[in-house]
Design a protein around this motif. Structure first.
Motif, PDB file in Angstrom:
ATOM      1  N   GLU A  30       0.780  -1.169  -0.052  1.00  0.00           N
ATOM      2  CA  GLU A  30      -0.029   0.016   0.019  1.00  0.00           C
ATOM      3  C   GLU A  30       0.931   1.308   0.057  1.00  0.00           C
ATOM      4  O   GLU A  30       1.418   1.692   1.163  1.00  0.00           O
ATOM      5  CB  GLU A  30      -0.962   0.024   1.255  1.00  0.00           C
ATOM      6  CG  GLU A  30      -1.905   1.199   1.300  1.00  0.00           C
ATOM      7  CD  GLU A  30      -2.511   1.529  -0.054  1.00  0.00           C
ATOM      8  OE1 GLU A  30      -3.571   0.766  -0.219  1.00  0.00           O
ATOM      9  OE2 GLU A  30      -2.171   2.310  -0.744  1.00  0.00           O
ATOM     10  N   PRO A  31       1.205   1.845  -1.128  1.00  0.00           N
ATOM     11  CA  PRO A  31       2.181   2.986  -1.211  1.00  0.00           C
ATOM     12  C   PRO A  31       1.569   4.142  -0.617  1.00  0.00           C
ATOM     13  O   PRO A  31       2.287   4.891  -0.168  1.00  0.00           O
ATOM     14  CB  PRO A  31       2.221   3.326  -2.902  1.00  0.00           C
ATOM     15  CG  PRO A  31       1.691   2.031  -3.412  1.00  0.00           C
ATOM     16  CD  PRO A  31       0.727   1.516  -2.535  1.00  0.00           C
ATOM     17  N   ARG A  32       0.098   4.292  -0.362  1.00  0.00           N
ATOM     18  CA  ARG A  32      -0.495   5.506   0.255  1.00  0.00           C
ATOM     19  C   ARG A  32      -0.039   5.708   1.768  1.00  0.00           C
ATOM     20  O   ARG A  32       0.075   6.559   2.379  1.00  0.00           O
ATOM     21  CB  ARG A  32      -1.876   5.460  -0.101  1.00  0.00           C
ATOM     22  CG  ARG A  32      -2.468   5.774  -1.045  1.00  0.00           C
ATOM     23  CD  ARG A  32      -3.822   5.592  -1.293  1.00  0.00           C
ATOM     24  NE  ARG A  32      -4.322   4.566  -0.938  1.00  0.00           N
ATOM     25  CZ  ARG A  32      -5.712   4.199  -0.611  1.00  0.00           C
ATOM     26  NH1 ARG A  32      -6.671   5.137  -0.790  1.00  0.00           N
ATOM     27  NH2 ARG A  32      -6.029   2.689  -0.361  1.00  0.00           N
ATOM     28  N   LEU A  33       0.553   4.407   2.342  1.00  0.00           N
ATOM     29  CA  LEU A  33       1.036   4.612   3.653  1.00  0.00           C
ATOM     30  C   LEU A  33       2.220   5.561   3.842  1.00  0.00           C
ATOM     31  O   LEU A  33       2.799   6.137   4.765  1.00  0.00           O
ATOM     32  CB  LEU A  33       1.363   3.109   4.271  1.00  0.00           C
ATOM     33  CG  LEU A  33       0.288   2.124   4.708  1.00  0.00           C
ATOM     34  CD1 LEU A  33       0.934   0.786   4.983  1.00  0.00           C
ATOM     35  CD2 LEU A  33      -0.447   2.819   5.526  1.00  0.00           C
ATOM     36  N   GLY A  34       3.056   5.650   2.554  1.00  0.00           N
ATOM     37  CA  GLY A  34       4.293   6.588   2.720  1.00  0.00           C
ATOM     38  C   GLY A  34       5.365   6.216   3.176  1.00  0.00           C
ATOM     39  O   GLY A  34       6.430   6.908   3.237  1.00  0.00           O
TER      40      GLY A  34
END
Ligand SMILES: [Zn+2]
Length: 128
Positions: A30-34
């Protein structure tokens, strides 16, 4: 049997550190986790776990010849001239492991003015 120096320790062989491993796996899908900030005492397997995870990830598509491994669909400017070459050819590259030293400054992470070029030629140029 000796293991080659470039072969990362297997992620699945890391014992304990369940929260760290879960956080790394979640960040991988999940790239949106950053990202994940891993901290702990020396010798607790932080770097080993991250290196192992990088070894598990599928290769990424990059613009051939770019030392910054720009993605072919990335439209942000690159000093390597990737925008002109993007889309024509794509190659695969292993996901890099980047080890930042403690206290790394923003300019060391994202880049800054190319001072050498500025002093030598007077040209202002971004050094990623
Ligand atoms: Zn590039």
């Amino acid at each position: 049997m000796a293991i080659a120096a470039r072969t990362p320790f297997p992620f699945t062989a890391i014992v304990g550190q369940a929260e760290m491993k879960q956080a790394l796996l979640l960040a991988a899908v999940e790239p949106r986790l950053g990202g994940v900030m891993v901290f702990g005492d020396r010798g607790t397997g932080k770097s080993t776990a991250v290196r192992a995870l990088a070894g598990l990830l599928p290769p990424m598509k990059v613009v051939p010849g770019c030392r910054y491994k720009c993605a072919p669909d990335d439209r942000s400017p690159c000093i390597e001239g990737c925008r002109e070459r993007a889309g024509k050819h794509v190659e695969e590259s292993a996901v890099p492991f980047v080890d930042l030293p403690l206290g790394a400054t923003e300019d060391r992470v994202v880049g800054s003015l190319d001072l050498e070029r500025a002093l030598a030629t007077g040209e202002k140029r971004f050094e990623p």
